[in-house]
Design a protein around this motif. Structure first.
Motif, mmCIF file in Angstrom:
data_model
loop_
_atom_site.group_PDB
_atom_site.id
_atom_site.type_symbol
_atom_site.label_atom_id
_atom_site.label_comp_id
_atom_site.label_asym_id
_atom_site.label_seq_id
_atom_site.Cartn_x
_atom_site.Cartn_y
_atom_site.Cartn_z
ATOM 1 N N GLU A 50 66.087 11.614 -19.994
ATOM 2 C CA GLU A 50 66.474 11.156 -21.333
ATOM 3 C C GLU A 50 67.894 11.594 -21.673
ATOM 4 O OE1 GLU A 50 63.118 10.678 -24.405
ATOM 5 O OE2 GLU A 50 62.678 12.557 -23.342
ATOM 6 N N ALA A 51 68.340 12.699 -21.119
ATOM 7 C CA ALA A 51 69.681 13.228 -21.401
ATOM 8 C C ALA A 51 70.238 13.862 -20.130
ATOM 9 C CB ALA A 51 69.610 14.268 -22.513
ATOM 10 N N LEU A 52 71.547 13.915 -20.055
ATOM 11 C CA LEU A 52 72.202 14.558 -18.917
ATOM 12 C C LEU A 52 72.464 16.018 -19.255
ATOM 13 C CD1 LEU A 52 74.779 11.839 -17.847
ATOM 14 C CD2 LEU A 52 72.532 12.336 -16.860
ATOM 15 N N GLU A 53 72.252 16.875 -18.290
ATOM 16 C CA GLU A 53 72.526 18.300 -18.453
ATOM 17 C C GLU A 53 73.611 18.682 -17.455
ATOM 18 O OE1 GLU A 53 69.081 20.959 -18.542
ATOM 19 O OE2 GLU A 53 67.806 19.201 -18.879
ATOM 20 N N GLU A 54 74.538 19.498 -17.879
ATOM 21 C CA GLU A 54 75.614 19.967 -17.002
ATOM 22 C C GLU A 54 75.190 21.272 -16.344
ATOM 23 O OE1 GLU A 54 78.416 18.404 -16.072
ATOM 24 O OE2 GLU A 54 77.740 16.701 -17.255
ATOM 25 N N ARG A 55 74.216 21.178 -15.476
ATOM 26 C CA ARG A 55 73.735 22.337 -14.728
ATOM 27 C C ARG A 55 73.126 21.857 -13.428
ATOM 28 N NH1 ARG A 55 69.457 24.958 -18.623
ATOM 29 N NH2 ARG A 55 71.383 25.316 -19.701
ATOM 30 N N GLU A 56 73.022 22.756 -12.489
ATOM 31 C CA GLU A 56 72.517 22.385 -11.166
ATOM 32 C C GLU A 56 71.034 21.989 -11.210
ATOM 33 O OE1 GLU A 56 72.553 24.071 -6.608
ATOM 34 O OE2 GLU A 56 73.144 25.386 -8.231
ATOM 35 N N TRP A 57 70.230 22.713 -11.972
ATOM 36 C CA TRP A 57 68.804 22.437 -12.092
ATOM 37 C C TRP A 57 68.516 22.067 -13.546
ATOM 38 C CZ3 TRP A 57 66.238 22.356 -7.580
ATOM 39 C CH2 TRP A 57 66.829 23.019 -6.503
ATOM 40 N N VAL A 58 68.088 20.814 -13.782
ATOM 41 C CA VAL A 58 67.831 20.387 -15.152
ATOM 42 C C VAL A 58 66.586 21.089 -15.684
ATOM 43 C CG1 VAL A 58 68.975 18.149 -14.892
ATOM 44 C CG2 VAL A 58 66.520 18.317 -14.504
ATOM 45 N N HIS A 59 66.633 21.424 -16.973
ATOM 46 C CA HIS A 59 65.514 22.120 -17.599
ATOM 47 C C HIS A 59 64.616 21.173 -18.399
ATOM 48 C CE1 HIS A 59 68.182 25.499 -16.730
ATOM 49 N NE2 HIS A 59 67.078 26.214 -16.690
ATOM 50 N N GLN A 60 65.210 20.124 -18.951
ATOM 51 C CA GLN A 60 64.445 19.134 -19.717
ATOM 52 C C GLN A 60 63.576 18.347 -18.733
ATOM 53 O OE1 GLN A 60 64.550 18.676 -23.032
ATOM 54 N NE2 GLN A 60 63.161 16.937 -23.057
ATOM 55 N N PRO A 61 62.255 18.301 -18.941
ATOM 56 C CA PRO A 61 61.417 17.561 -17.990
ATOM 57 C C PRO A 61 61.832 16.087 -17.916
ATOM 58 C CG PRO A 61 60.054 18.830 -19.505
ATOM 59 C CD PRO A 61 61.462 18.893 -20.022
ATOM 60 N N PRO A 62 61.986 15.558 -16.722
ATOM 61 C CA PRO A 62 62.246 14.121 -16.593
ATOM 62 C C PRO A 62 61.093 13.312 -17.182
ATOM 63 C CG PRO A 62 62.679 15.246 -14.521
ATOM 64 C CD PRO A 62 61.997 16.231 -15.425
ATOM 65 N N VAL A 63 61.400 12.100 -17.608
ATOM 66 C CA VAL A 63 60.379 11.174 -18.087
ATOM 67 C C VAL A 63 59.510 10.728 -16.912
ATOM 68 C CG1 VAL A 63 60.029 8.862 -19.070
ATOM 69 C CG2 VAL A 63 61.826 10.357 -19.974
ATOM 70 N N LEU A 64 60.156 10.533 -15.767
ATOM 71 C CA LEU A 64 59.503 10.014 -14.569
ATOM 72 C C LEU A 64 60.142 10.651 -13.351
ATOM 73 C CD1 LEU A 64 58.014 7.763 -12.775
ATOM 74 C CD2 LEU A 64 59.978 6.315 -13.287
ATOM 75 N N VAL A 65 59.325 11.011 -12.371
ATOM 76 C CA VAL A 65 59.840 11.410 -11.064
ATOM 77 C C VAL A 65 59.168 10.544 -10.007
ATOM 78 C CG1 VAL A 65 60.480 13.783 -11.653
ATOM 79 C CG2 VAL A 65 58.185 13.303 -10.811
ATOM 80 N N VAL A 66 59.914 10.295 -8.932
ATOM 81 C CA VAL A 66 59.411 9.490 -7.813
ATOM 82 C C VAL A 66 59.620 10.281 -6.532
ATOM 83 C CG1 VAL A 66 59.649 7.352 -6.490
ATOM 84 C CG2 VAL A 66 60.061 7.337 -8.976
ATOM 85 N N GLU A 67 58.600 10.288 -5.708
ATOM 86 C CA GLU A 67 58.717 10.839 -4.356
ATOM 87 C C GLU A 67 58.448 9.717 -3.368
ATOM 88 O OE1 GLU A 67 59.890 13.668 -3.676
ATOM 89 O OE2 GLU A 67 59.493 14.937 -5.413
ATOM 90 N N ARG A 105 52.124 20.230 -14.871
ATOM 91 C CA ARG A 105 52.328 21.473 -15.640
ATOM 92 C C ARG A 105 53.719 21.530 -16.256
ATOM 93 N NH1 ARG A 105 50.296 24.517 -11.142
ATOM 94 N NH2 ARG A 105 52.438 25.144 -10.809
ATOM 95 N N GLY A 106 54.694 20.899 -15.605
ATOM 96 C CA GLY A 106 56.070 20.927 -16.078
ATOM 97 C C GLY A 106 56.375 19.947 -17.199
ATOM 98 N N GLY A 107 55.380 19.177 -17.632
ATOM 99 C CA GLY A 107 55.581 18.275 -18.760
ATOM 100 C C GLY A 107 56.155 16.920 -18.395
ATOM 101 N N ILE A 108 56.098 16.554 -17.136
ATOM 102 C CA ILE A 108 56.582 15.243 -16.700
ATOM 103 C C ILE A 108 55.483 14.215 -16.984
ATOM 104 C CG2 ILE A 108 57.295 13.884 -14.690
ATOM 105 C CD1 ILE A 108 58.517 16.587 -13.628
ATOM 106 N N ALA A 109 55.854 13.130 -17.649
ATOM 107 C CA ALA A 109 54.864 12.155 -18.117
ATOM 108 C C ALA A 109 54.449 11.133 -17.058
ATOM 109 C CB ALA A 109 55.399 11.428 -19.349
ATOM 110 N N HIS A 110 55.332 10.854 -16.098
ATOM 111 C CA HIS A 110 55.045 9.807 -15.105
ATOM 112 C C HIS A 110 55.453 10.294 -13.717
ATOM 113 C CE1 HIS A 110 54.430 6.842 -18.322
ATOM 114 N NE2 HIS A 110 55.433 7.458 -18.912
ATOM 115 N N TYR A 111 54.590 10.028 -12.741
ATOM 116 C CA TYR A 111 54.859 10.401 -11.350
ATOM 117 C C TYR A 111 54.500 9.210 -10.474
ATOM 118 C CZ TYR A 111 54.496 13.015 -6.923
ATOM 119 O OH TYR A 111 54.656 13.456 -5.623
ATOM 120 N N TRP A 112 55.478 8.743 -9.702
ATOM 121 C CA TRP A 112 55.246 7.634 -8.784
ATOM 122 C C TRP A 112 55.387 8.136 -7.356
ATOM 123 C CZ3 TRP A 112 58.277 2.690 -10.626
ATOM 124 C CH2 TRP A 112 57.868 2.352 -11.920
#
Length: 189
Positions: A95-112, A132-139
């Motif tokens: 939802e937002a860009l973070e200027e850090r190596e590891w983002v802290h805001q949970p992504p809306v969706l992750v894909v593996e 557990r990390g609060g990610i709403a969608h996993y593909w």
């Protein structure tokens, strides 16, 4: 040892493998940046680079996601900090860009995108961590079958909302609060 067994050993030893090394978080963070590694419960999980076909499939799906969700940020190979781990999903929708190596805001969706090297991580450990990390969608995209499984978090568990395969290669997934994504599995793989 016969020549045949030597060549079998060479093939076995050249297969890409996930290497696990116990280390502190400080030791992990001191690894050279070119080392592709995730960190889980005090263990660095180092994997070789993905095969080109893996990267092409991820890139195609990233473009589909960006076109369907233009108000979100679609990134490949971004580091995500979870409760007790640092993961690098093939695709993260933010939802937002973070200027850090590891983002802290949970992504809306992750894909593996499944690979032999990380298949068990992607199917067993990561789903629990992402939930557990609060990610709403996993593909999960399996290029070899081919198949795509879209999961949505509901009541502290994953619910399958779409399964695509060669028999049913097209479908639509709702990204709650953000829109819909039309997916053509065969165009991805």
């Amino acid at each position: 040892m016969s020549i045949g067994s030597e060549s079998r050993m060479a093939v076995m030893s050249s297969e890409p493998r996930l290497e696990r090394r116990a280390m502190s978080r400080a030791e992990f963070e001191a690894l050279p940046r070119e080392v592709r590694a995730e960190y889980v419960d005090g263990v660095a999980l180092m994997s070789p680079p993905a095969f080109p076909a893996h990267q092409v499939a991820a890139g195609r799906l990233a473009r589909v996601l960006q076109a369907a969700l233009p108000h979100l940020y679609v990134a490949e190979q971004v580091g995500v900090e979870l409760d007790r781990s640092l993961r690098i999903p093939d695709i993260a929708v933010l939802e937002a860009l973070e200027e850090r190596e590891w983002v802290h805001q949970p992504p809306v969706l992750v894909v593996e995108v499944l690979s032999r090297t990380t298949r068990s991580e992607d199917l067993i450990r990561k789903p629990r961590e992402y939930l557990r990390g609060g990610i709403a969608h996993y593909w999960i995209l399996d290029r070899n079958t081919p198949a795509l499984t879209a999961l949505t978090a509901r009541d502290d568990e994953w619910e399958v909302v779409l399964e695509l395969d060669a028999e049913r290669p097209r479908g639509t997934v709702e990204i709650v609060g953000h829109g819909h994504v039309d997916v053509d599995l065969l165009a991805l793989v």
